[in-house]
Design a protein around this motif. Sequence first.
Motif, PDB file in Angstrom:
ATOM      1  N   TYR A   1      -9.856   1.612  -8.442  1.00 31.29           N
ATOM      2  CA  TYR A   1     -10.920   2.372  -7.379  1.00 31.29           C
ATOM      3  C   TYR A   1     -12.569   2.256  -8.152  1.00 31.29           C
ATOM      4  CZ  TYR A   1      -8.017   2.051  -3.637  1.00 31.29           C
ATOM      5  OH  TYR A   1      -6.977   1.620  -2.486  1.00 31.29           O
ATOM      6  N   GLY A   2     -12.501   2.856  -9.655  1.00 33.62           N
ATOM      7  CA  GLY A   2     -13.164   3.531  -9.860  1.00 33.62           C
ATOM      8  C   GLY A   2     -14.263   2.446 -10.703  1.00 33.62           C
TER       9      GLY A   2
ATOM     10  N   ALA B   1     -14.705  -1.615  -9.213  1.00 37.71           N
ATOM     11  CA  ALA B   1     -13.984  -1.041  -7.821  1.00 37.71           C
ATOM     12  C   ALA B   1     -12.704  -2.668  -7.412  1.00 37.71           C
ATOM     13  CB  ALA B   1     -14.883  -1.109  -6.900  1.00 37.71           C
TER      14      ALA B   1
ATOM     15  N   TYR C   1      -0.722   7.552  -9.684  1.00 45.49           N
ATOM     16  CA  TYR C   1      -2.018   7.491  -8.972  1.00 45.49           C
ATOM     17  C   TYR C   1      -3.103   7.866  -9.818  1.00 45.49           C
ATOM     18  CZ  TYR C   1      -4.880  11.092  -6.844  1.00 45.49           C
ATOM     19  OH  TYR C   1      -6.844  11.319  -6.368  1.00 45.49           O
ATOM     20  N   ASN C   2      -2.882   8.100 -11.374  1.00 50.57           N
ATOM     21  CA  ASN C   2      -4.125   7.420 -12.262  1.00 50.57           C
ATOM     22  C   ASN C   2      -4.585   6.458 -12.152  1.00 50.57           C
ATOM     23  OD1 ASN C   2      -5.638   8.697 -14.384  1.00 50.57           O
ATOM     24  ND2 ASN C   2      -4.968   7.711 -15.426  1.00 50.57           N
TER      25      ASN C   2
ATOM     26  N   ARG D   1       0.810  -0.918  -0.160  1.00 50.07           N
ATOM     27  CA  ARG D   1      -0.129  -0.083   0.143  1.00 50.07           C
ATOM     28  C   ARG D   1       0.578   1.197   0.289  1.00 50.07           C
ATOM     29  NH1 ARG D   1      -5.629   0.447   3.236  1.00 50.07           N
ATOM     30  NH2 ARG D   1      -5.449   1.835   1.956  1.00 50.07           N
TER      31      ARG D   1
ATOM     32  N   THR E   1       5.902   4.723  -8.435  1.00 48.39           N
ATOM     33  CA  THR E   1       5.592   5.609  -9.302  1.00 48.39           C
ATOM     34  C   THR E   1       6.214   5.813 -10.611  1.00 48.39           C
ATOM     35  OG1 THR E   1       6.544   7.182  -7.355  1.00 48.39           O
ATOM     36  CG2 THR E   1       4.470   6.919  -7.394  1.00 48.39           C
TER      37      THR E   1
ATOM     38  N   THR F   1      -1.448  -4.704  -4.437  1.00 48.27           N
ATOM     39  CA  THR F   1      -1.781  -4.203  -5.465  1.00 48.27           C
ATOM     40  C   THR F   1      -0.901  -4.690  -6.555  1.00 48.27           C
ATOM     41  OG1 THR F   1      -2.175  -2.212  -5.602  1.00 48.27           O
ATOM     42  CG2 THR F   1      -2.347  -2.708  -7.557  1.00 48.27           C
TER      43      THR F   1
ATOM     44  N   GLN G   1       0.871   9.255 -13.459  1.00 50.80           N
ATOM     45  CA  GLN G   1      -0.095   8.258 -13.948  1.00 50.80           C
ATOM     46  C   GLN G   1       0.193   6.913 -12.975  1.00 50.80           C
ATOM     47  OE1 GLN G   1      -1.481   8.230 -15.991  1.00 50.80           O
ATOM     48  NE2 GLN G   1      -1.564   6.176 -17.548  1.00 50.80           N
TER      49      GLN G   1
ATOM     50  N   LYS H   1      -4.000   4.101  -9.572  1.00 49.46           N
ATOM     51  CA  LYS H   1      -5.016   3.045  -8.050  1.00 49.46           C
ATOM     52  C   LYS H   1      -6.583   4.161  -8.699  1.00 49.46           C
ATOM     53  CE  LYS H   1      -5.017   1.411  -4.867  1.00 49.46           C
ATOM     54  NZ  LYS H   1      -3.422   1.629  -3.763  1.00 49.46           N
ATOM     55  N   LYS H   2      -6.422   5.012  -9.289  1.00 49.78           N
ATOM     56  CA  LYS H   2      -7.808   6.330  -8.921  1.00 49.78           C
ATOM     57  C   LYS H   2      -8.556   5.332  -9.671  1.00 49.78           C
ATOM     58  CE  LYS H   2      -9.763   9.642 -10.066  1.00 49.78           C
ATOM     59  NZ  LYS H   2      -9.650  11.418 -11.048  1.00 49.78           N
ATOM     60  N   GLN H   3      -8.418   4.853 -10.915  1.00 51.00           N
ATOM     61  CA  GLN H   3      -9.068   3.746 -12.156  1.00 51.00           C
ATOM     62  C   GLN H   3      -9.225   2.479 -11.870  1.00 51.00           C
ATOM     63  OE1 GLN H   3     -10.672   4.566 -14.592  1.00 51.00           O
ATOM     64  NE2 GLN H   3      -9.328   7.211 -14.834  1.00 51.00           N
TER      65      GLN H   3
END
Length: 257
Positions: free
Chosen positions: A200-201, A207, A193-194, A155, A184, A243, A191, A196-198
């Motif tokens: 969760y989306g 998700a 961060y993006n 994490r 990173t 992940t 990218q 990881k955002k995807q």
Amino acid sequence: MENVLLVGSREELEQPLRALAAAEFKIHVVENGYAALEALETFDPAIAIILGSSSGLDGIELSRHLKEVNPDLEVIFIAGENEQHRILEALELGVCDSIRGPLSDKALTVLLRRAQQRLWKRRRLIEALEEIQKRHEFEYKLIHTSMDGIIANDRQGNLILFNEGASRIYGYTPEEALAKIHVTQLYPEGQAYNIKKQIYGPDYGGAGRLINFETMAVTNEGRLKPILLSASLIYEGNEEVATVGYFKDLTELKRAA
């Protein structure tokens, strides 16, 4: 059928031999400790019952020797009628059971049943550990011989898995990546961060998952390489712990397009 070694004088052994006659055990009888030590190699017992002070070696001393030679041997020490203190001494040495004689049929039955249960549990544990080891070896080979890149991070973004396929994409050896690369650094700035955002989306598999997401990898030389990424969150219970990502190199495909 378990091999049972009986150690004691003929007089002491008469009763247990009668009790064992109808039971499903392979029995080997010796009258002294020296013969008992030899029987470990020739007879290979699973259970040893030592009655009183066997001639040639003290029963407590013999118990210690037997456990040293074979720590998995189920040693049962039967103390003499006036040797209550020796029961605790035997248990402290690591024997599996110890009672005061004379040995009754019922007591012998209980002792043997307890020994068999311990043997069964130990064997089941060994089988389970072997199965886990086989599964681990299979999964290790599957991961590290995969043509695709497989990378996992905790994490905090620290890499915990970097296979040979990932090495071919990024140019780092697994050892280099695990020692000094943060997740990173594997993508263009921002990218990770993006991605990881995807994960969760809802847009790429729902998700907790990311399926067939095109992005770029940053190699060890700073070059950008097109990749197709699928990823998933790993949980222990309800807690997210890591992940894992699967990478396909799209360089040749893009070139041919």
